[in-house]
Design a protein around this motif. Structure first.
Motif, mmCIF file in Angstrom:
data_model
loop_
_atom_site.group_PDB
_atom_site.id
_atom_site.type_symbol
_atom_site.label_atom_id
_atom_site.label_comp_id
_atom_site.label_asym_id
_atom_site.label_seq_id
_atom_site.Cartn_x
_atom_site.Cartn_y
_atom_site.Cartn_z
ATOM 1 N N ALA A 257 4.960 1.590 5.914
ATOM 2 C CA ALA A 257 3.045 2.066 6.041
ATOM 3 C C ALA A 257 3.231 2.116 4.066
ATOM 4 O O ALA A 257 2.456 1.892 3.765
ATOM 5 N N VAL A 258 4.094 2.944 3.933
ATOM 6 C CA VAL A 258 4.145 2.751 2.113
ATOM 7 C C VAL A 258 4.355 2.121 1.725
ATOM 8 O O VAL A 258 3.630 1.494 0.503
ATOM 9 N N LEU A 259 5.193 0.820 2.040
ATOM 10 C CA LEU A 259 5.725 -0.263 0.779
ATOM 11 C C LEU A 259 4.521 -1.040 1.185
ATOM 12 O O LEU A 259 4.438 -1.791 0.280
ATOM 13 N N LEU A 260 3.555 -1.171 2.574
ATOM 14 C CA LEU A 260 2.686 -2.711 2.316
ATOM 15 C C LEU A 260 1.729 -2.389 2.224
ATOM 16 O O LEU A 260 0.963 -2.701 1.893
ATOM 17 N N ASN A 261 1.030 -0.854 2.958
ATOM 18 C CA ASN A 261 -0.142 -0.483 2.468
ATOM 19 C C ASN A 261 -0.406 1.200 1.655
ATOM 20 O O ASN A 261 -0.895 0.082 0.121
ATOM 21 N N PHE A 262 0.094 1.669 1.435
ATOM 22 C CA PHE A 262 -0.324 2.933 0.981
ATOM 23 C C PHE A 262 -0.331 2.464 -1.047
ATOM 24 O O PHE A 262 -0.162 2.458 -2.135
#
Lengths: 97, 344
Positions: free
Chosen positions: B182-187
Motif C-alpha cells: 500500500a505504501v509503495l504503490l499508493n501512499f
C-alpha cells in the motif's frame, strides 16, 4: 515424540553441514572440495528439511519445504558440474596422494 | 527460561558480527573477484538480518536484488573489465580504444586504486611510509567523528509507532491488504514511479555507451542448458505468484521483476538469445511499459478530479494490479538487459 524426531533430523543435518564445511576448508583441491559441498551439504539440507517438515503447520507448507530441497539439488548438481568442467578446461589436474 | 531467551540474542549477535566481518573483508580484499563473492555473501546475510527484524519484504528485495542481480551485474562488469584490460594491453591506439578508455576510467576507482592501496599498506607494514605514532593519531582523529555520529544517532527522537497507525487506518482505501505494498504503490507512489524511471535511465546510460557484445556460437554446457530449461518456466511462475501475493503478503513488483530478470540472466548464460525480430520495438515497449502504465494511471485519475497518482475509491485495486504487472515485466526486462549490457 514428533518434536524429538524432528530435533534428531535437524541436529543430524547440522552435523552433515559441519562435515561439508570442514571438507571445503581442508580438502586439497577443487574437485574434492566440490565433493564435500555438493554431497554433504545436500544431504544436510535434506535432513533439515525432513526435520522441519515434521513441524510444518500444513501439508502445503511441508510440500514447499520438500520442493525447496529438490530445487537446491538440481541447482547444486549443475553448479558442481559447471565448476568441475571449468577446472578441467583450465587443465587443473585432480589431486593424487 | 533464561537460556531460551539467550538463544535468539546469540543468533542475532552472530549475524551482526558476520555482517560486519563480511563487509570489512569485501571492502579490504585486493582481489576484485573475491570482493564480489564476499559482497554476494554479505547480501545473503543481510537478508537473514532483515528476516530477524520481521521485514520480510526488504529481505526478499535484498536477497533477490542486492545479492542476486547486483552480484550478477558486478560479475559481468568484472568479466568485461578483464577482457578490456587484456585488449588494451595488446593495442591501445584503435577506434575502440575510445570506449575502452572510458570504461577503464569508470573502473579506475575500483581496479586501479586497489593495488596502489595494498602497495601502500604493505609499505606501512614495513614501517617506511608512515610512523606508527601518526597512524594512531589518525585513528584517534577518525574516532572523534565516529563518536559524534554515534551520539547523534543515540539522541535521535524516534516516535514509537511511526506512521504504522496512519497506514493501518487508511489500508482499506489503498486497494491492497498488505501495508508495505500500500505504501509503495499508493501512499508513496511517486517514489516507486521514480525508482522505475531511474532503472530505465540506467539502462539508457548503458545502451548509449556501447552496443551489445557480439556472441558467436560458444561451447554450451549441457548441464546448464538442462537446468535453465527446467528453471525458466518455474521462475516465471514464481514471479507471477510474487506479484499476486504482494497484495496481501510480502512480495510485489520489484521482487517478482528480479526473479524474471534472473530467469533472463540464466537463459542468456545457457546460450539462449533474444530473436532479432524481437529486439526492435517489442523489446523497447516492454522496457518502458512499467513507467508508461504507472504514469498514465497517475495522469488519468486527474481527469476524475483526483490528485496526481491518487486513485479514486473502488478503482485502486485494478489500477494497482495493472501497474504491478507492467512494472514486473519492465523490471525483469531492464535487469536482464543491464546484465547483457549494451544496445542490441
Amino acid at each position: 515424540m514428533l518434536i524429538s524426531l524432528s530435533a534428531f533430523f535437524l541436529v543430524a543435518g547440522a552435523v552433515f553441514f559441519l562435515a561439508g564445511t570442514l571438507g571445503l576448508l581442508r580438502f586439497p583441491d577443487v574437485y574434492t572440495r566440490l565433493h564435500a559441498l555438493t554431497k554433504a551439504d545436500n544431504l544436510g539440507l535434506g535432513l533439515m528439511v525432513l526435520g522441519l517438515m515434521l513441524q510444518a503447520e500444513s501439508l502445503a507448507a511441508a510440500g514447499k519445504l520438500l520442493f525447496i530441497w529438490l530445487l537446491l539439488l538440481a541447482a547444486s548438481a549443475t553448479a558442481g558440474q559447471l565448476v568441475a568442467s571449468w577446472a578441467q578446461g583450465k587443465g587443473i589436474a585432480p589431486w593424487r596422494r | 527460561m533464561a537460556s531460551l531467551n539467550l538463544l535468539p540474542l546469540a543468533i542475532d549477535l552472530v549475524l551482526a558480527l558476520t555482517l560486519l566481518w563480511l563487509a570489512w573483508r569485501a571492502l579490504s580484499s585486493p582481489d576484485l573477484f573475491r570482493a564480489v563473492v564476499l559482497f554476494i555473501a554479505l547480501g545473503l546475510v543481510l537478508g537473514l538480518v532483515w528476516v530477524r527484524l520481521d521485514a520480510v519484504d526488504i529481505a526478499l528485495a535484498e536477497i533477490a536484488l542486492g545479492a542476486g542481480v547486483t552480484g550478477a551485474l558486478l560479475l559481468a562488469a568484472l568479466a568485461k573489465l578483464q577482457s578490456a584490460e587484456a585488449e588494451t594491453a595488446d593495442a591501445s591506439t584503435e577506434q575502440e580504444g575510445d570506449w575502452q578508455g572510458c570504461s577503464q576510467a569508470l573502473a579506475e576507482p575500483d581496479a586501479k586504486s586497489k593495488p596502489t592501496l595494498t602497495a601502500s599498506a604493505t609499505m606501512d607494514a614495513t614501517g617506511s611510509a608512515m610512523p606508527i605514532a601518526l597512524r594512531i593519531l589518525l585513528a584517534l582523529l577518525l574516532l572523534v567523528p565516529l563518536a559524534g555520529l554515534g551520539w547523534v544517532v543515540w539522541q535521535l527522537w524516534l516516535p514509537a509507532p511511526g506512521l504504522t497507525d496512519l497506514v493501518a487506518a487508511r489500508l482499506e482505501a489503498s486497494g491492497v491488504a498488505h501495508p508495505v505494498t500500500a505504501v509503495l504503490l499508493n501512499f508513496r507512489g511517486y517514489d516507486t514511479l521514480l525508482e522505475l524511471a531511474v532503472l530505465l535511465l540506467a539502462l539508457l546510460g548503458v545502451w548509449s555507451l556501447s552496443s551489445a557484445p557480439h556472441l558467436g556460437d560458444e561451447e554450451q554446457e549441457p548441464a546448464l542448458a538442462a537446468l535453465s530449461r527446467l528453471l525458466a518456466p518455474l521462475m516465471i511462475l514464481v514471479a507471477a505468484y510474487l506479484v499476486w501475493v504482494g497484495a496481501h503478503a510480502p512480495g510485489g513488483a520489484f521482487q517478482a521483476g528480479s526473479v524474471l530478470g534472473a530467469a533472463g540472466v540464466l537463459l542468456r548464460l545457457s546460450g539462449w538469445r533474444v530473436p532479432p525480430r524481437a529486439t526492435g520495438w517489442p523489446l523497447r515497449l516492454v522496457l518502458v511499459l512499467g513507467v508508461v502504465v504507472f504514469a498514465c494511471m497517475g495522469l488519468v485519475v486527474m481527469a476524475f478530479g483526483q490528485p496526481l497518482l491518487g486513485y479514486p475509491p473502488g478503482w485502486a485495486k485494478p489500477a494497482l494490479l495493472a501497474i504491478e504487472l507492467a512494472a514486473t515485466l519492465s523490471i525483469g526486462a531492464i535487469l536482464a538487459a543491464l546484465f547483457i549490457g549494451g544496445r542490441p
